[in-house]
Write an enzyme that holds these catalytic residues in place. Structure first.
Site, short mmCIF file in Angstrom:
data_model
loop_
_atom_site.label_atom_id
_atom_site.label_comp_id
_atom_site.label_asym_id
_atom_site.label_seq_id
_atom_site.Cartn_x
_atom_site.Cartn_y
_atom_site.Cartn_z
N GLN A 1 0.83 -1.21 0.00
CA GLN A 1 0.00 0.00 0.00
C GLN A 1 0.86 1.26 0.00
O GLN A 1 1.56 1.53 0.97
CB GLN A 1 -0.88 -0.01 1.26
CG GLN A 1 -1.76 1.21 1.43
CD GLN A 1 -2.48 1.21 2.78
OE1 GLN A 1 -1.92 0.75 3.77
NE2 GLN A 1 -3.69 1.70 2.81
N GLY A 2 0.78 2.03 -1.06
CA GLY A 2 1.55 3.27 -1.16
C GLY A 2 0.66 4.47 -0.92
O GLY A 2 0.27 5.16 -1.86
N TYR A 3 0.34 4.70 0.34
CA TYR A 3 -0.46 5.89 0.71
C TYR A 3 0.46 6.95 1.35
O TYR A 3 0.61 8.04 0.84
CB TYR A 3 -1.54 5.51 1.72
CG TYR A 3 -2.85 5.00 1.16
CD1 TYR A 3 -2.93 4.42 -0.09
CD2 TYR A 3 -4.03 5.09 1.90
CE1 TYR A 3 -4.13 3.95 -0.59
CE2 TYR A 3 -5.24 4.63 1.41
CZ TYR A 3 -5.29 4.05 0.18
OH TYR A 3 -6.49 3.59 -0.30
N SER A 4 1.08 6.59 2.51
CA SER A 4 1.81 7.58 3.31
C SER A 4 3.08 8.06 2.62
O SER A 4 3.71 7.33 1.84
CB SER A 4 2.21 6.97 4.66
OG SER A 4 1.10 6.42 5.29
N GLU B 1 -9.49 -1.63 5.62
CA GLU B 1 -8.22 -1.73 6.34
C GLU B 1 -8.48 -1.69 7.85
O GLU B 1 -7.88 -2.42 8.62
CB GLU B 1 -7.29 -0.57 5.95
CG GLU B 1 -5.97 -0.60 6.72
CD GLU B 1 -4.97 0.45 6.26
OE1 GLU B 1 -5.37 1.35 5.49
OE2 GLU B 1 -3.82 0.36 6.67
N SER C 1 -3.91 6.76 13.06
CA SER C 1 -3.57 6.74 14.49
C SER C 1 -4.82 6.81 15.36
O SER C 1 -5.91 7.14 14.89
CB SER C 1 -2.64 7.92 14.82
OG SER C 1 -3.39 9.12 14.72
N ASN C 2 -4.64 6.53 16.66
CA ASN C 2 -5.78 6.59 17.59
C ASN C 2 -6.46 7.96 17.57
O ASN C 2 -7.68 8.05 17.61
CB ASN C 2 -5.28 6.32 19.02
CG ASN C 2 -5.27 4.83 19.33
OD1 ASN C 2 -5.36 4.02 18.41
ND2 ASN C 2 -5.16 4.49 20.60
N GLU C 3 -5.62 9.01 17.53
CA GLU C 3 -6.20 10.36 17.57
C GLU C 3 -7.06 10.59 16.32
O GLU C 3 -8.15 11.16 16.41
CB GLU C 3 -5.08 11.42 17.62
CG GLU C 3 -4.31 11.47 18.94
CD GLU C 3 -3.33 10.30 19.11
OE1 GLU C 3 -3.00 9.64 18.10
OE2 GLU C 3 -2.92 10.03 20.26
C1 LIG Z 1 4.55 -0.23 11.23
C2 LIG Z 1 3.89 0.72 10.27
C3 LIG Z 1 3.41 0.22 9.07
C4 LIG Z 1 2.84 1.09 8.14
N1 LIG Z 1 2.44 0.61 6.93
C5 LIG Z 1 2.01 1.45 5.98
C6 LIG Z 1 1.72 0.99 4.67
O1 LIG Z 1 1.84 -0.19 4.36
N2 LIG Z 1 1.32 1.89 3.76
C7 LIG Z 1 1.16 3.21 4.03
O2 LIG Z 1 0.76 3.95 3.15
N3 LIG Z 1 1.42 3.70 5.27
C8 LIG Z 1 1.84 2.85 6.24
N4 LIG Z 1 2.14 3.32 7.50
C9 LIG Z 1 2.05 4.76 7.76
C10 LIG Z 1 0.94 5.14 8.71
O3 LIG Z 1 -0.32 5.06 8.07
C11 LIG Z 1 1.26 6.55 9.21
O4 LIG Z 1 2.42 6.43 10.01
C12 LIG Z 1 0.12 7.11 10.03
O5 LIG Z 1 -0.96 7.44 9.20
C13 LIG Z 1 0.55 8.37 10.83
O6 LIG Z 1 1.16 9.30 9.98
P1 LIG Z 1 2.59 9.95 10.31
O7 LIG Z 1 3.54 8.84 10.61
O8 LIG Z 1 2.91 10.87 9.19
O9 LIG Z 1 2.36 10.76 11.64
P2 LIG Z 1 1.61 12.21 11.82
O10 LIG Z 1 0.47 12.20 10.90
O11 LIG Z 1 2.69 13.21 11.60
O12 LIG Z 1 1.17 12.13 13.27
C14 LIG Z 1 2.03 12.45 14.37
C15 LIG Z 1 1.18 12.53 15.65
O13 LIG Z 1 0.21 13.58 15.53
C16 LIG Z 1 -1.11 13.06 15.75
N5 LIG Z 1 -2.06 13.77 14.87
C17 LIG Z 1 -1.91 13.96 13.54
N6 LIG Z 1 -2.99 14.60 13.04
C18 LIG Z 1 -3.84 14.79 14.08
C19 LIG Z 1 -5.12 15.38 14.20
N7 LIG Z 1 -5.76 15.92 13.14
N8 LIG Z 1 -5.70 15.43 15.42
C20 LIG Z 1 -5.08 14.89 16.50
N9 LIG Z 1 -3.84 14.32 16.45
C21 LIG Z 1 -3.24 14.27 15.26
C22 LIG Z 1 -1.01 11.60 15.41
O14 LIG Z 1 -2.02 10.86 16.05
C23 LIG Z 1 0.37 11.24 15.90
O15 LIG Z 1 0.35 11.00 17.28
C24 LIG Z 1 2.71 2.47 8.45
C25 LIG Z 1 3.15 2.95 9.69
C26 LIG Z 1 3.76 2.10 10.59
C27 LIG Z 1 4.26 2.67 11.88
#
Ligand SMILES: Cc1cc2nc3c(=O)[nH]c(=O)nc-3n(C[C@H](O)[C@H](O)[C@H](O)COP(=O)(O)OP(=O)(O)OC[C@H]3O[C@@H](n4cnc5c(N)ncnc54)[C@H](O)[C@@H]3O)c2cc1C
Length: 402
Positions: free
Chosen positions: A128-131, A247, A387-389
């Site tokens: 999955q290429g989202y992030s 998902e 994330s949980n938030e």
């Molecule tokens: C082990 C692992 C596997 C993964 N696999 C994939 C994958 O296969 N494909 C893919 O596309 N992605 C994948 N991801 C990425 C994952 O979806 C992102 O890490 C996740 O969406 C959080 O984004 P970020 O890391 O940029 O953190 P941020 O978005 O920068 O968040 C940082 C902190 O801020 C909080 N936050 C952010 N926005 C808000 C808001 N609006 N309100 C309150 N709090 C907020 C978050 O909860 C978090 O605590 C994976 C991540 C991990 C750790």
């Protein structure tokens, strides 16, 4: 919905049990046990999928018309529970859990015919290429660019945290096709068929537990046919949101949580508390176990509700966020109790002992070997898949109308 087993359900459970007895080898079970997180050993995972495929059981939630077994909600529940209890290989299979349902909902007939059968047989593995760096929770800000060039797009940019990119031969991804539109409206959903194409580079990221599960993927002028787009150009956000519900909702958290909790109870029956009595008889630890048991039951019942909605043709909607949140929290809690139960045996890091067939013994009892790797790996559960938030924000908006 009625959760009691009918005679037909009981017969199905027996059929599943005897299938698992006959087909789940010690090697497959050992690999499942030695997997800390989301990716089991790839070769064995494929081997297991092929065994299931032969029986027509590789995609428990897919309808018959697409090659699934056409199981009802109860059958799927029985299957997931029996697999978890028997220690069958698990691990993320994004083709089955995400690409298939998305193609059923938004793909063309041609795309379904081409991409769904090799998912079922285990010949294709999707990532999955989202992030991207800077675009995780705020996914709509993604920058990976696809520029139109005749019948193709040319893709440049990067994807981050891509689970299993190093073992996948295909990727589904979100790309920006209109940089001038409002951010959600300039995104398209693309299937990258040739993931070994020129211009694609995959860098590993090693997790806290020492495993290679996630990666960063770089695209340098990668050419993809426009026929590989799912949905209309610039309408990828709608497709992406549809997929995220699967998902977050389709992971059979309940069965896995129950299985992990049962294993924790076995550990607590062997380990001792400070006064020398069995840990499981220690009132303080017992209370924590009981509280967790209640949480697992709540997840199981919420999951039944979601499955029931799915079987009535409804999407899980915000309930998928609820199950993702509670499932992840409870999973983390179980691994925390595991660390508490084994005490100082949680400290040694014996990577070599975690390979199938290794003659390196673990430090301490066998049951201690995977406790810390699982604890560490589980930390990511409250981040990936939203994330949980972010899940709380979705529920606040969709359920509470805030
Ligand atoms: C082990 C692992 C596997 C993964 N696999 C994939 C994958 O296969 N494909 C893919 O596309 N992605 C994948 N991801 C990425 C994952 O979806 C992102 O890490 C996740 O969406 C959080 O984004 P970020 O890391 O940029 O953190 P941020 O978005 O920068 O968040 C940082 C902190 O801020 C909080 N936050 C952010 N926005 C808000 C808001 N609006 N309100 C309150 N709090 C907020 C978050 O909860 C978090 O605590 C994976 C991540 C991990 C750790």
């Amino acid at each position: 919905m009625d959760l009691n087993f009918t005679a037909k359900d009981a017969a199905f459970r027996d059929e599943v049990r005897s299938f698992l007895n006959e087909n789940l080898t010690d090697e497959l079970k050992a690999h499942a046990r030695l997997t800390p997180g989301i990716l089991a050993d790839h070769d064995l995972r494929v081997a297991w999928l092929k065994i299931l495929h032969k029986r027509g059981w590789s995609a428990p939630s897919w309808p018959k018309e697409y090659g699934g077994p056409g199981w009802n909600v109860m059958q799927r529940f029985i299957w997931a529970s029996e697999c978890a209890a028997a220690g069958a290989p698990t691990g993320s299979n994004m083709g089955l859990s995400m690409v298939g349902p998305t193609l059923m909902g938004h793909g063309t007939d041609e795309q379904r015919k081409k991409y769904m059968p090799p998912i079922l047989s285990g010949d294709d593995w999707w990532c999955q290429g989202y992030s991207e760096p800077g675009s995780g929770s705020d996914l709509a800000s993604l920058q990976c660019r696809a520029v139109s060039d005749g019948d193709d797009y040319i893709i440049n940019g990067t994807k981050l945290w891509t689970t299993g990119a190093h073992i996948a031969n295909r990727m589904f991804c979100l790309v920006r096709t209109d940089p001038d539109a409002k951010k959600q409206e300039g995104i398209s959903f693309i299937l990258i068929e040739d993931f070994e194409a020129k211009g694609i580079k995959i860098d590993p990221i090693i997790t806290l537990a020492g495993d290679h599960e996630v990666n960063q993927v770089f695209f340098d002028d990668v050419r993809v046919p426009k026929a590989n787009r799912v949905g209309a150009e610039n309408n990828g956000w709608t497709v992406a949101k549809y997929l995220l519900e699967f998902e977050r909702g389709g992971a059979a958290h309940g069965a896995h949580l129950r299985n992990s909790l049962n294993k924790l109870k076995v550990i607590a029956s062997t380990e001792h508390s400070d006064d020398g009595s069995k840990l499981i008889d220690d009132p303080a630890f017992q209370r924590k176990l009981n509280e967790t048991d209640i949480e697992v039951t709540a997840v199981e019942y919420t999951e039944h509700r979601i499955m029931s909605q799915l079987s009535n043709g409804q999407n899980p909607g915000a309930a998928a966020s609820m199950i993702k949140l509670r499932g992840s929290d409870t999973s983390q809690k179980i691994t925390e109790l595991g660390v508490e139960a084994i005490g100082y045996y949680a400290t040694p890091h014996v990577m070599e002992a975690r390979s199938w067939g290794s003659n390196v013994p673990p430090v301490g009892p066998d049951h201690a070997l995977m406790v810390m790797p699982k604890y560490l790996n589980t930390r990511a559960m409250t981040i990936f898949g939203g994330s949980n938030e972010v899940q709380r924000n979705i529920m606040a908006k969709a359920v509470l109308g805030l």
